[in-house]
Write a protein that holds these residues in place. Structure first.
Motif, short mmCIF file in Angstrom:
data_model
loop_
_atom_site.label_atom_id
_atom_site.label_comp_id
_atom_site.label_asym_id
_atom_site.label_seq_id
_atom_site.Cartn_x
_atom_site.Cartn_y
_atom_site.Cartn_z
N GLU A 143 0.82 -1.20 0.00
CA GLU A 143 0.00 0.00 0.00
C GLU A 143 0.86 1.25 0.00
OE1 GLU A 143 -2.03 -0.88 3.56
OE2 GLU A 143 -3.52 -2.10 2.57
N LEU B 238 -12.03 -4.09 4.10
CA LEU B 238 -11.67 -2.69 4.24
C LEU B 238 -10.70 -2.47 5.39
CD1 LEU B 238 -15.12 -0.99 3.52
CD2 LEU B 238 -13.14 -1.16 2.01
N THR C 120 -6.38 -2.40 6.59
CA THR C 120 -5.01 -2.23 6.16
C THR C 120 -4.09 -2.55 7.34
OG1 THR C 120 -3.33 -0.71 5.31
CG2 THR C 120 -5.08 0.26 6.63
N VAL D 186 -3.44 5.07 8.54
CA VAL D 186 -4.31 4.86 7.38
C VAL D 186 -4.38 6.17 6.60
CG1 VAL D 186 -6.59 4.15 6.60
CG2 VAL D 186 -5.65 3.18 8.70
N TYR E 115 -7.17 9.16 2.03
CA TYR E 115 -8.01 8.68 0.92
C TYR E 115 -8.59 7.30 1.22
CZ TYR E 115 -4.38 5.54 -1.00
OH TYR E 115 -3.48 4.52 -1.18
N LYS E 116 -7.90 6.50 2.04
CA LYS E 116 -8.45 5.19 2.41
C LYS E 116 -9.49 5.34 3.53
CE LYS E 116 -5.32 1.86 0.71
NZ LYS E 116 -5.05 0.46 0.82
N GLN F 135 -12.71 5.98 2.16
CA GLN F 135 -13.31 4.80 1.52
C GLN F 135 -13.80 3.79 2.55
OE1 GLN F 135 -10.34 3.22 -1.15
NE2 GLN F 135 -10.20 5.11 -2.32
N TYR G 181 -11.74 2.40 5.11
CA TYR G 181 -10.69 1.53 5.64
C TYR G 181 -10.38 1.84 7.09
CZ TYR G 181 -9.36 -0.44 1.12
OH TYR G 181 -9.35 -1.12 -0.05
N SER H 71 -2.71 7.32 -4.92
CA SER H 71 -4.03 7.35 -5.51
C SER H 71 -4.16 6.37 -6.67
CB SER H 71 -4.34 8.75 -6.03
OG SER H 71 -4.30 9.66 -4.96
N SER I 262 -3.53 2.49 -8.38
CA SER I 262 -3.41 1.07 -8.02
C SER I 262 -2.22 0.47 -8.75
CB SER I 262 -4.69 0.33 -8.42
OG SER I 262 -5.79 0.84 -7.70
#
Length: 131
Positions: free
Chosen positions: A5, A35, A37, A42, A45-46, A49, A51, A103, A105
């Protein structure tokens, strides 16, 4: 169970991974860690979402960690198929190249070193002339 990540792929990716392929019956275990990590911090941006930090994904998913033979990453004992792999390349995708790396993948190209199934163990080796 572990994912890369961070944009410094070379720094965090030791060049090995295990692909644990769950059965359809394992959907609840997969959902419990979908969801999460392993990183304590964290990224924003996660968080947006959904996470959250989970230091022990095996315990959170109620799955059993099992040592691998040829790579350092552990296997999931309950998964009917487990592939111990060497990562041969990583490729960014999913956004303009001007976007910051977190940002975007990454797609990883693994090469299987050993495959396990719930019925038997199979070992593959490279053919002559392959990389």
């Amino acid at each position: 169970m572990t994912s890369v990540e961070d944009h410094r792929v070379v720094d965090v990716l030791p060049g090995e991974c295990v692909l644990n392929l769950p059965s359809p019956a394992m959907v609840d275990a997969v959902d419990r860690i979908a969801l999460t990590t392993g990183k304590p911090a964290v990224p924003d941006y996660k968080v947006k979402q959904g996470y959250r930090h989970e230091p022990n994904k095996f315990a959170a998913a109620q799955l059993t960690e099992q040592a691998s033979d040829l790579v350092q990453a552990p296997r999931v004992a309950e998964c009917p198929v487990q592939l111990e792999c060497k990562v041969v390349s990583a490729h960014p995708f999913g956004g303009p190249s001007r976007m910051p790396p977190p940002s975007r993948s990454r797609a990883f190209a693994p090469m299987s070193k050993r495959a396990w199934s719930s019925r038997e163990r199979t070992t593959w080796t490279r053919s002559a002339g392959t990389r």
